[in-house]
Structure formats: C-alpha cells, structure tokens
Scaffold this active site. Sequence first.
Site, PDB file in Angstrom:
ATOM      1  N   ALA A  13       0.762  -1.144   0.044  1.00 26.73           N
ATOM      2  CA  ALA A  13      -0.087   0.102   0.128  1.00 26.73           C
ATOM      3  C   ALA A  13       0.783   1.205   0.170  1.00 26.73           C
ATOM      4  O   ALA A  13       0.358   2.441   0.539  1.00 26.73           O
ATOM      5  CB  ALA A  13      -0.876  -0.002   1.024  1.00 26.73           C
ATOM      6  N   ARG A  19      -3.510   7.909 -10.498  1.00 28.36           N
ATOM      7  CA  ARG A  19      -5.082   8.416 -11.388  1.00 28.36           C
ATOM      8  C   ARG A  19      -6.111   8.572 -10.365  1.00 28.36           C
ATOM      9  O   ARG A  19      -7.062   9.056 -11.068  1.00 28.36           O
ATOM     10  CB  ARG A  19      -5.153   7.288 -12.169  1.00 28.36           C
ATOM     11  CG  ARG A  19      -4.056   7.074 -13.530  1.00 28.36           C
ATOM     12  CD  ARG A  19      -4.541   6.011 -14.526  1.00 28.36           C
ATOM     13  NE  ARG A  19      -3.547   4.814 -13.528  1.00 28.36           N
ATOM     14  CZ  ARG A  19      -3.953   3.530 -13.876  1.00 28.36           C
ATOM     15  NH1 ARG A  19      -5.003   3.315 -14.975  1.00 28.36           N
ATOM     16  NH2 ARG A  19      -3.386   2.518 -13.388  1.00 28.36           N
ATOM     17  N   ASN A 176      -2.848 -11.393 -13.822  1.00 27.80           N
ATOM     18  CA  ASN A 176      -2.397 -11.635 -12.232  1.00 27.80           C
ATOM     19  C   ASN A 176      -3.202 -10.708 -11.524  1.00 27.80           C
ATOM     20  O   ASN A 176      -3.201  -9.500 -11.435  1.00 27.80           O
ATOM     21  CB  ASN A 176      -0.958 -11.203 -12.520  1.00 27.80           C
ATOM     22  CG  ASN A 176      -0.513 -11.094 -11.095  1.00 27.80           C
ATOM     23  OD1 ASN A 176      -1.076 -11.560  -9.932  1.00 27.80           O
ATOM     24  ND2 ASN A 176       0.678 -10.233 -10.938  1.00 27.80           N
ATOM     25  N   ALA A 386     -47.830  20.464  17.991  1.00 25.22           N
ATOM     26  CA  ALA A 386     -46.777  21.100  16.560  1.00 25.22           C
ATOM     27  C   ALA A 386     -45.979  22.311  17.012  1.00 25.22           C
ATOM     28  O   ALA A 386     -46.169  23.009  17.785  1.00 25.22           O
ATOM     29  CB  ALA A 386     -47.866  21.183  15.698  1.00 25.22           C
ATOM     30  N   TYR A 393     -29.992  25.859  24.464  1.00 24.27           N
ATOM     31  CA  TYR A 393     -28.764  26.389  24.438  1.00 24.27           C
ATOM     32  C   TYR A 393     -28.865  27.895  24.871  1.00 24.27           C
ATOM     33  O   TYR A 393     -29.743  28.526  24.252  1.00 24.27           O
ATOM     34  CB  TYR A 393     -28.465  26.527  22.957  1.00 24.27           C
ATOM     35  CG  TYR A 393     -27.094  26.932  22.662  1.00 24.27           C
ATOM     36  CD1 TYR A 393     -25.515  26.570  23.596  1.00 24.27           C
ATOM     37  CD2 TYR A 393     -26.541  27.559  21.472  1.00 24.27           C
ATOM     38  CE1 TYR A 393     -24.707  27.011  23.213  1.00 24.27           C
ATOM     39  CE2 TYR A 393     -25.510  27.994  21.265  1.00 24.27           C
ATOM     40  CZ  TYR A 393     -24.415  27.486  22.203  1.00 24.27           C
ATOM     41  OH  TYR A 393     -23.078  28.070  21.845  1.00 24.27           O
TER      42      TYR A 393
HETATM   43  C1  UD1 Z   1       0.637  -5.133 -10.268  1.00 23.65           C
HETATM   44  C2  UD1 Z   1       1.217  -6.415 -10.833  1.00 23.65           C
HETATM   45  C3  UD1 Z   1       0.364  -6.911 -12.077  1.00 23.65           C
HETATM   46  C4  UD1 Z   1      -0.979  -7.317 -11.715  1.00 23.65           C
HETATM   47  C5  UD1 Z   1      -1.503  -5.957 -10.926  1.00 23.65           C
HETATM   48  C6  UD1 Z   1      -2.764  -6.263 -10.267  1.00 23.65           C
HETATM   49  C7  UD1 Z   1       3.667  -6.310 -10.645  1.00 23.65           C
HETATM   50  C8  UD1 Z   1       4.999  -5.989 -11.218  1.00 23.65           C
HETATM   51  N1  UD1 Z   1       2.631  -6.064 -11.374  1.00 23.65           N
HETATM   52  O1  UD1 Z   1       0.689  -4.362 -11.454  1.00 23.65           O
HETATM   53  O2  UD1 Z   1       1.037  -8.020 -12.755  1.00 23.65           O
HETATM   54  O3  UD1 Z   1      -1.783  -7.426 -12.702  1.00 23.65           O
HETATM   55  O4  UD1 Z   1      -0.724  -5.573  -9.893  1.00 23.65           O
HETATM   56  O5  UD1 Z   1      -3.509  -5.204  -9.920  1.00 23.65           O
HETATM   57  O6  UD1 Z   1       3.543  -6.512  -9.338  1.00 23.65           O
HETATM   58  N2  UD1 Z   1       3.101  -0.887  -4.519  1.00 23.65           N
HETATM   59  C9  UD1 Z   1       4.104  -0.444  -3.331  1.00 23.65           C
HETATM   60  N3  UD1 Z   1       5.493  -0.328  -3.654  1.00 23.65           N
HETATM   61  C10 UD1 Z   1       6.005  -0.305  -4.827  1.00 23.65           C
HETATM   62  C11 UD1 Z   1       4.950  -0.665  -5.799  1.00 23.65           C
HETATM   63  C12 UD1 Z   1       3.809  -0.832  -5.622  1.00 23.65           C
HETATM   64  O7  UD1 Z   1       3.701  -0.888  -2.353  1.00 23.65           O
HETATM   65  O8  UD1 Z   1       7.145   0.063  -4.836  1.00 23.65           O
HETATM   66  C13 UD1 Z   1       1.705  -1.457  -4.085  1.00 23.65           C
HETATM   67  C14 UD1 Z   1       1.103  -0.254  -4.544  1.00 23.65           C
HETATM   68  O9  UD1 Z   1       0.574   0.598  -3.907  1.00 23.65           O
HETATM   69  C15 UD1 Z   1      -0.386  -1.221  -5.003  1.00 23.65           C
HETATM   70  C16 UD1 Z   1       0.719  -2.332  -5.101  1.00 23.65           C
HETATM   71  O10 UD1 Z   1       1.501  -2.583  -4.754  1.00 23.65           O
HETATM   72  O11 UD1 Z   1      -1.255  -1.194  -3.806  1.00 23.65           O
HETATM   73  C17 UD1 Z   1       0.540  -2.729  -6.801  1.00 23.65           C
HETATM   74  O12 UD1 Z   1       1.065  -1.857  -7.405  1.00 23.65           O
HETATM   75  P1  UD1 Z   1       0.602  -1.179  -8.927  1.00 23.65           P
HETATM   76  O13 UD1 Z   1       1.761  -0.170  -9.049  1.00 23.65           O
HETATM   77  O14 UD1 Z   1      -0.450  -0.946  -8.778  1.00 23.65           O
HETATM   78  O15 UD1 Z   1       1.033  -2.469  -9.804  1.00 23.65           O
HETATM   79  P2  UD1 Z   1       0.243  -2.772 -10.998  1.00 23.65           P
HETATM   80  O16 UD1 Z   1       1.135  -1.866 -12.060  1.00 23.65           O
HETATM   81  O17 UD1 Z   1      -1.068  -2.672 -10.914  1.00 23.65           O
END
Ligand code: UD1
Length: 487
Positions: A13, A19, A176, A386, A393
């Site tokens: 997280a 976005r 995934n 009514a 207050y």
């Molecule tokens: C990731 C997966 C992708 C999958 C998708 C599902 C990888 C490389 N790719 O892509 O295959 O289909 O999720 O939603 O894992 N986060 C961190 N630290 C970081 C990067 C990310 O905590 O350095 C957290 C983000 O806050 C998020 C989650 O990891 O909650 C996924 O990261 P995000 O950047 O959304 O990965 P996707 O590109 O969606």
Amino acid sequence: MSQPHLRTVVVLAAGEGKRMKSDLPKVLHPLLGRTLIGHVLTAAAPLGAERTVVVVGHRAEQVREHLSEVAPQATPVLQERQLGTGHAVRIALEAVPDGTGTVVVLNGDVPLLRAETVAALVEAHEGAGAAATVLAAAVPDPTGLGRIVRDDSGRLERIVEERDATPAQRELREINAGIYAFDAVRLREALGKLSTDNDQGEEYLTDVFELFASAGEPVAVHVAGDHTETLGCNDRVELAGLRRLLRDRVNEAWMRTGVTVLDPATTWIDVTATVERDAVIDQNTQLQGATVVGAGALVGPDTTLVDTTVAEGASVVRSHAVGAEVGPQASVGPYAYLRPESRLGRKAKVGTFVETKKATIGEGSKVPHLSYVGDATIGEHSNIGAATVFVNYDGVKKHHTTIGSHARTGADNMFVAPVEVGDGAYTAAGSVIIADVPPGAMAVARGQQRNVDGWVLRKRAGTAAAEAARRACEGASDSADTASEGD
Ligand code: UD1
Ligand code: MG
C-alpha cells in the site's frame, strides 16, 4: 533449532495511486463501509496470520493512523521510494524475523476479494507444497494488467506486465490479480535475485515466478471463479464500478436471508450493516456503518441511516439518522432528522419536520410535527404539540428539559431549559415555559387576548376587509332580528 512455521500477510500500500487525483491515499478511499485497504485486511483476517505487515509510503502517516484504528495488530513498514512490488515485499520481510511457512501478499487496492478465495488460494498452495501460487482470473478487459503466460502443457512460465509484453502476450486474457502465496524461505532467496531490467526499471514481485519456474521449483495458478473479485482500483471511475458491484453483492446476500430490497439499484448497504428477516428496504436508501435494521422494519424510501439501530417492526420514512436508536414499532418521518443519542422507545413517534438530538422519547410518546427536541427526556405516552422548540442552548451551555409521562403540551411551545414538566401536566398553546410545571397542572404562559371591536371598520374603512366585516356584522344583526321576530 528448527524455525517456527508461520503465516505472514504482506499488504502492499505504498503507491500513490496517481490516477485517483486525490489528496487521500488511494487505499484510504471508502467503499461501502470500509476503506479499500480495510476490505483487503478483512479478506485476509481469517487466515489467522501470526504477522501482518503493511508496506506504506505515499502519505504514510495517514495510512498508519488508519491502520491503528482498523488493524492495530498490523505492522506498518515504510518504503521510502516506490521501487517496485518486489522491492516492497523485500522490505516487508526484512522487518519481520526469519521463519518458515507461507507469505501471503495482497495488493492493497483489490477490495472485492472474498475471504474464502484467499483461504482457498493459501490452502491449495500449502497443500501442493508450491514455491509460489498466484491468483489469476480470465477477465473481459485485461488492459494494464500483468498476464499469466503458460507453456504448451498449461504450466505457468512467467507473469509479464502489459508494458513488457509481446503483441501475442497482450492477447492473453488471463491476468494476475496481485494476490499470491509464497513459501517463505524460497521467497526470501528469490527476492535477492530480482533485476530491474524492465520498462519501469522496478523490482517486480512477479519475476519471482519466472525465477522459480526456470529453476524447476513448483509454481501454481489458482483461478478465481468470479473475476470481479480480482478487480483493482486505479481511478474514480473504477471506484464507482467497484461500488456498484459490491452493492449488488451485498443486496443479493441480504435478499437471500429474507430481506426485501425493493430497488437494489438504489439501495446501498455498507458491509458493516445488518438487516434482519422480513425487513423492507425501500428505494434510494443507504444503511451505513454499524446500522442494524430489525425484523419486519420498514426503512425508506429516501433514507440514510448511519450507525443507527431500528428495532423490529419500526418504520423510518424519508429521513436521516446518525447514531440514533429507534424502538420496536416506533415511527419516524417522513422528513425527520435524528441526531446522535436520539432514543425512541417502543411505539414512539417522531413525525414530519422534526429534529432530535440527545433526546429520549419514551414508549408511546409522540412528537408529530415541526419541532426541535434537543437535550431532553420525554416520559411515556406524552404528546408534544406541533411547532415546539426545546430551547436547550443559552449561548454558552446546553441545558436539559424533562417532560413527564402522560403529559400534553400545547402547540407552539418553547421549553426554556433547564425546566421540568410533571406527569400528567398540560401546557397551553403558544406558551413559553420557563418555570417547572407540577404534575397535573395546566401551565399558561402567554399574553391575554384583547379584541378591539370595530377597529377595522373605523381604521381601515373602504378596504375589502372592512367590507367583509360590515357584511358579516349586518348579517349577524339581520339574523338576530329574524330570530327575535320568530319568538
Ligand atoms: C501489479 C502486478 C500486475 C498485476 C496488478 C494487479 C507487478 C509488477 N505487477 O501491477 O501483474 O496484474 O498488480 O492489480 O507486481 N506498491 C508498493 N510499492 C511499490 C510498488 C507498488 O507498495 O514500490 C503497491 C501499490 O501501492 C499497489 C500494489 O503494490 O497497492 C500494486 O502496485 P501497482 O503499481 O498498482 O502495480 P500494477 O502496475 O497494478
Ligand atoms: Mg495497480
């Protein structure tokens, strides 16, 4: 000495969620009763993990504070720079002691995931003795997601991000979900070997699968039956889509237990609310927080209940309530506003354009029309006229008003608190009650009426009012004449 076999949950997280275009970190956006991350932690809770680590980064303080409320047992770990999902898990594991067992990794933005699905993934993984198992789903639109690449015999070869995929791989619809189970020991080893040789220059957690597969370690794919469980949230449009899906899921579950939902498309029930059998929820209604609707109660249309209890057989129509308790067979609305600590007894009534706050309204007592009842106790079977205001207050402090049982207070009263009206007492319409009224007394607190005869005929001569008055007076004297003639 052998190490303990543990389950560790890691929730990712740290990302910003660009976005979303929000000052609120993405995982803290609310969705029918919980934040996104709250839903994910709830889905993981039945695993009974010995340790839960949440990787925080963007606006870490806000996320930490939220975790301290909803998951105080979780350990937040700071990832200062978001160098990829693999890097995030590496940091998470560095923060907890070594151990054998299973590491379950969940993206923090997959809120529709069901607890049973996570449990089934972990069970399949542990049962098969796999090095890694990924939750996958066939989705109608895989845009932006990592694809599951299988060999000719259907075994997982690798997970490839869309931006790194070949045109043929982009055609794959199996994605995934970002939910995984890993063997702890082998995962730690593999995380040390991740490269950043990809389009984003990040350490991808997903590369662990290719490392294992090419080394002949067993990897598995667990396919989710319901692909909507795997949907992530990247912008507000997706958030709204997730909210609709969750709404339908929640409504359907309540209908299957015997609740009537008249218009599921406009009924929004938080996952934290409860509705009992034979309750009827009418359209445009929101049940939020810890709201409980009792058996056979009617709520709606156009009603919002927050942390409110509605007992069996009660009705709440076109109203708004926060932190209120509505007793059995009580009736509220249309158009009432119940504020915190409003307590209605059995068969009590709060009617139209009535606002209550810190008010106990006893069994069978009624406040039917156009009133404000604040800081008050009303006994049983009393009727409040009514347009009554409980004047609580004084500009500095709030004061309490007590009305006894079987009292009848007149219309357009002001109860200037602190004041008390005894059992069985009456008050006259238009009274401003500033002193206690003893039981059984009639309080009259208003100016005496004085009629100035003929005033309009003299002072407003020639007006339509004066003409009407003249006709009425003549008519009265004519009929008086006729009557006297008849005698
Ligand atoms: C990731 C997966 C992708 C999958 C998708 C599902 C990888 C490389 N790719 O892509 O295959 O289909 O999720 O939603 O894992 N986060 C961190 N630290 C970081 C990067 C990310 O905590 O350095 C957290 C983000 O806050 C998020 C989650 O990891 O909650 C996924 O990261 P995000 O950047 O959304 O990965 P996707 O590109 O969606
Ligand atoms: Mg994502």
